[in-house]
Design an enzyme around this catalytic site. Structure first.
Site, PDB file in Angstrom:
ATOM      1  N   GLY A  16       0.844  -1.186   0.000  1.00 15.23           N
ATOM      2  CA  GLY A  16       0.000   0.000   0.000  1.00 15.23           C
ATOM      3  C   GLY A  16       0.879   1.235   0.000  1.00 15.23           C
ATOM      4  O   GLY A  16       2.093   1.128  -0.091  1.00 15.23           O
ATOM      5  N   LYS A  17       0.243   2.412   0.110  1.00 13.92           N
ATOM      6  CA  LYS A  17       1.003   3.677   0.086  1.00 13.92           C
ATOM      7  C   LYS A  17       1.952   3.768   1.284  1.00 13.92           C
ATOM      8  O   LYS A  17       3.063   4.275   1.176  1.00 13.92           O
ATOM      9  CB  LYS A  17       0.039   4.870   0.151  1.00 13.92           C
ATOM     10  CG  LYS A  17      -0.456   5.321  -1.213  1.00 13.92           C
ATOM     11  CD  LYS A  17      -1.170   6.659  -1.167  1.00 13.92           C
ATOM     12  CE  LYS A  17      -2.372   6.646  -0.240  1.00 13.92           C
ATOM     13  NZ  LYS A  17      -3.473   5.854  -0.781  1.00 13.92           N
ATOM     14  N   HIS A  20       3.329  -2.461   3.815  1.00 16.65           N
ATOM     15  CA  HIS A  20       2.871  -3.731   3.225  1.00 16.65           C
ATOM     16  C   HIS A  20       1.716  -4.322   4.027  1.00 16.65           C
ATOM     17  O   HIS A  20       1.490  -3.964   5.175  1.00 16.65           O
ATOM     18  CB  HIS A  20       4.026  -4.739   3.236  1.00 16.65           C
ATOM     19  CG  HIS A  20       5.121  -4.413   2.275  1.00 16.65           C
ATOM     20  ND1 HIS A  20       6.048  -3.411   2.520  1.00 16.65           N
ATOM     21  CD2 HIS A  20       5.430  -4.903   1.057  1.00 16.65           C
ATOM     22  CE1 HIS A  20       6.881  -3.334   1.494  1.00 16.65           C
ATOM     23  NE2 HIS A  20       6.536  -4.223   0.589  1.00 16.65           N
ATOM     24  N   ASP A 130     -15.731   7.264  -0.169  1.00 15.87           N
ATOM     25  CA  ASP A 130     -14.691   6.870  -1.125  1.00 15.87           C
ATOM     26  C   ASP A 130     -14.997   5.498  -1.732  1.00 15.87           C
ATOM     27  O   ASP A 130     -14.114   4.658  -1.889  1.00 15.87           O
ATOM     28  CB  ASP A 130     -13.329   6.868  -0.402  1.00 15.87           C
ATOM     29  CG  ASP A 130     -12.168   6.904  -1.395  1.00 15.87           C
ATOM     30  OD1 ASP A 130     -11.035   6.572  -0.978  1.00 15.87           O
ATOM     31  OD2 ASP A 130     -12.410   7.237  -2.573  1.00 15.87           O
ATOM     32  N   LYS A 132     -15.230   2.999  -4.336  1.00 17.89           N
ATOM     33  CA  LYS A 132     -14.724   2.811  -5.704  1.00 17.89           C
ATOM     34  C   LYS A 132     -14.143   1.407  -5.772  1.00 17.89           C
ATOM     35  O   LYS A 132     -13.849   0.807  -4.725  1.00 17.89           O
ATOM     36  CB  LYS A 132     -13.663   3.859  -6.048  1.00 17.89           C
ATOM     37  CG  LYS A 132     -12.487   3.897  -5.095  1.00 17.89           C
ATOM     38  CD  LYS A 132     -11.567   5.065  -5.426  1.00 17.89           C
ATOM     39  CE  LYS A 132     -10.415   5.134  -4.429  1.00 17.89           C
ATOM     40  NZ  LYS A 132      -9.567   6.304  -4.642  1.00 17.89           N
ATOM     41  N   ASN A 135     -11.418   0.077  -3.481  1.00 18.15           N
ATOM     42  CA  ASN A 135     -11.676  -0.086  -2.043  1.00 18.15           C
ATOM     43  C   ASN A 135     -12.621  -1.236  -1.756  1.00 18.15           C
ATOM     44  O   ASN A 135     -13.166  -1.345  -0.648  1.00 18.15           O
ATOM     45  CB  ASN A 135     -12.267   1.212  -1.457  1.00 18.15           C
ATOM     46  CG  ASN A 135     -11.227   2.312  -1.395  1.00 18.15           C
ATOM     47  OD1 ASN A 135     -10.023   2.028  -1.437  1.00 18.15           O
ATOM     48  ND2 ASN A 135     -11.669   3.551  -1.335  1.00 18.15           N
ATOM     49  N   ASP A 148     -11.086   0.228   3.580  1.00 19.12           N
ATOM     50  CA  ASP A 148     -10.490   1.562   3.473  1.00 19.12           C
ATOM     51  C   ASP A 148     -11.455   2.686   3.848  1.00 19.12           C
ATOM     52  O   ASP A 148     -11.933   3.426   2.986  1.00 19.12           O
ATOM     53  CB  ASP A 148      -9.980   1.773   2.041  1.00 19.12           C
ATOM     54  CG  ASP A 148      -8.741   2.659   2.065  1.00 19.12           C
ATOM     55  OD1 ASP A 148      -7.944   2.602   1.125  1.00 19.12           O
ATOM     56  OD2 ASP A 148      -8.611   3.416   3.045  1.00 19.12           O
ATOM     57  N   THR A 165      -9.678  10.414  -6.592  1.00 18.70           N
ATOM     58  CA  THR A 165     -10.190  10.547  -7.958  1.00 18.70           C
ATOM     59  C   THR A 165     -11.560  11.217  -7.945  1.00 18.70           C
ATOM     60  O   THR A 165     -12.317  11.073  -6.994  1.00 18.70           O
ATOM     61  CB  THR A 165     -10.344   9.166  -8.639  1.00 18.70           C
ATOM     62  OG1 THR A 165     -11.135   9.356  -9.818  1.00 18.70           O
ATOM     63  CG2 THR A 165     -11.071   8.173  -7.736  1.00 18.70           C
TER      64      THR A 165
HETATM   65  N1  LIG Z   1      -7.772  -7.209   4.247  1.00 20.45           N
HETATM   66  C1  LIG Z   1      -7.099  -7.601   3.163  1.00 20.45           C
HETATM   67  N2  LIG Z   1      -7.228  -8.858   2.684  1.00 20.45           N
HETATM   68  C2  LIG Z   1      -6.553  -9.238   1.584  1.00 20.45           C
HETATM   69  N3  LIG Z   1      -5.723  -8.442   0.863  1.00 20.45           N
HETATM   70  C3  LIG Z   1      -5.564  -7.174   1.309  1.00 20.45           C
HETATM   71  C4  LIG Z   1      -6.242  -6.689   2.462  1.00 20.45           C
HETATM   72  N4  LIG Z   1      -5.899  -5.382   2.654  1.00 20.45           N
HETATM   73  C5  LIG Z   1      -5.033  -5.079   1.669  1.00 20.45           C
HETATM   74  N5  LIG Z   1      -4.824  -6.128   0.852  1.00 20.45           N
HETATM   75  C6  LIG Z   1      -3.928  -6.162  -0.313  1.00 20.45           C
HETATM   76  O1  LIG Z   1      -2.839  -5.260  -0.074  1.00 20.45           O
HETATM   77  C7  LIG Z   1      -2.839  -4.209  -1.057  1.00 20.45           C
HETATM   78  C8  LIG Z   1      -2.466  -2.878  -0.424  1.00 20.45           C
HETATM   79  O2  LIG Z   1      -3.290  -2.656   0.711  1.00 20.45           O
HETATM   80  P1  LIG Z   1      -4.165  -1.304   0.825  1.00 20.45           P
HETATM   81  O3  LIG Z   1      -4.879  -1.315   2.112  1.00 20.45           O
HETATM   82  O4  LIG Z   1      -4.975  -1.138  -0.424  1.00 20.45           O
HETATM   83  O5  LIG Z   1      -3.064  -0.172   0.821  1.00 20.45           O
HETATM   84  P2  LIG Z   1      -3.423   1.338   0.456  1.00 20.45           P
HETATM   85  O6  LIG Z   1      -4.864   1.571   0.889  1.00 20.45           O
HETATM   86  O7  LIG Z   1      -2.404   2.110   1.230  1.00 20.45           O
HETATM   87  O8  LIG Z   1      -3.259   1.390  -1.040  1.00 20.45           O
HETATM   88  C9  LIG Z   1      -4.246  -4.186  -1.598  1.00 20.45           C
HETATM   89  O9  LIG Z   1      -4.234  -3.693  -2.918  1.00 20.45           O
HETATM   90  C10 LIG Z   1      -4.651  -5.660  -1.560  1.00 20.45           C
HETATM   91  O10 LIG Z   1      -4.129  -6.357  -2.682  1.00 20.45           O
END
Ligand SMILES: Nc1ncnc2c1ncn2[C@@H]1O[C@H](COP(=O)(O)OP(=O)(O)O)[C@@H](O)[C@H]1O
Ligand SMILES: Nc1ccc(Oc2c(Cl)cccc2Cl)nc1
Length: 213
Positions: A16-17, A20, A130, A132, A135, A148, A165
């Site tokens: 994620g941003k 991990h 949000d 989309k 999320n 999210d 967006t």
């Molecule tokens: N609860 C979850 N279960 C399964 N995969 C997840 C989960 N949360 C995040 N992921 C995976 O990790 C990636 C990054 O997490 P995310 O929460 O989307 O980070 P950010 O919101 O900062 O972009 C997601 O695109 C998804 O592939």
């Protein structure tokens, strides 16, 4: 009260941003979770700590089959850890990219689940703001999970903060006007279109063009 020692950490699920996300097993219960690791330094740098606190506060109190559970959080010197429900089938938008668009039956099933989840949230005066494809995660049985809640608010303290967006934002939010729970209903309509056509209805290169459309 949770610490890293309570978990066996598995493979990374994604990046994620702010860090991990790993698959993990809570040792005492053998419960499989997703452990989201966020670096405090990056949270501070991006000034999103208040947003994270609000996300945790809101999501930890929501209990609905189509809302991703947030079981708790803990932190150490450098990182904050969110203990999340594991969505075994990952991101919905990857599935949408794979099959271009969904059948009417599949789109209707997803929209119905999201509508039930939003009725539940709005009943608790929570707006997501949000909604989309990025999320939306998918559980082991193909069930949708809204994740999210970083942009969500408890409507007793409405915010004019602008989101990411513009594609999914209704006019009143794009104009930073007052907004209420109906902003999520607008996004649901945008999602319904995108599930059926593969692209959101007002997509354009420039924000100004999206806004005009
Ligand atoms: N609860 C979850 N279960 C399964 N995969 C997840 C989960 N949360 C995040 N992921 C995976 O990790 C990636 C990054 O997490 P995310 O929460 O989307 O980070 P950010 O919101 O900062 O972009 C997601 O695109 C998804 O592939
Ligand atoms: N209530 C609450 C929820 C999450 C949270 O994360 C942290 C933590 Cl633990 C440490 C530093 C910065 C942030 Cl944002 N802090 C409070």
């Amino acid at each position: 009260r949770w610490t890293l020692n309570d978990f066996d950490i598995g493979k990374p699920l994604g990046r994620g941003k702010f860090g991990h996300v790993y698959i993990a097993k809570e040792k005492r219960s053998n419960h499989i979770v997703a452990l989201k690791v966020l670096f405090k330094s990056q949270l501070k740098q991006s000034q999103v700590e208040h947003q994270l606190r609000r996300e945790v506060e809101i999501q930890s109190h929501l209990r609905h089959p189509n809302i991703l559970r947030l079981y708790g959080y803990f932190y150490d010197q450098k990182r904050v850890y969110l203990i999340l429900e594991n969505a075994a089938k990952g991101e919905l938008y990857k599935e949408l990219q794979r099959c271009k668009y969904f059948s009417e039956r599949r789109a209707a099933t997803y929209i119905a689940s999201l509508a039930r989840a939003l009725i539940y949230c709005h009943g608790k005066h929570v707006i997501h703001r949000d909604i989309k494809p990025e999320n939306l995660l998918v559980g082991a049985q193909g069930d949708l999970k809204i994740a999210d809640f970083g942009w969500s608010v408890h409507t007793f303290n409405r915010r004019q903060t602008m989101c990411g967006t513009l594609d999914y934002l209704p006019p009143e939010m794009v104009e930073s006007a007052e907004h209420d729970a109906s902003v999520d209903i607008w996004s649901l309509g945008i999602l319904c279109y995108e599930f059926l056509y593969g692209i959101p209805p007002f997509e354009a290169k420039e924000h100004s063009d999206t806004y005009r459309r």
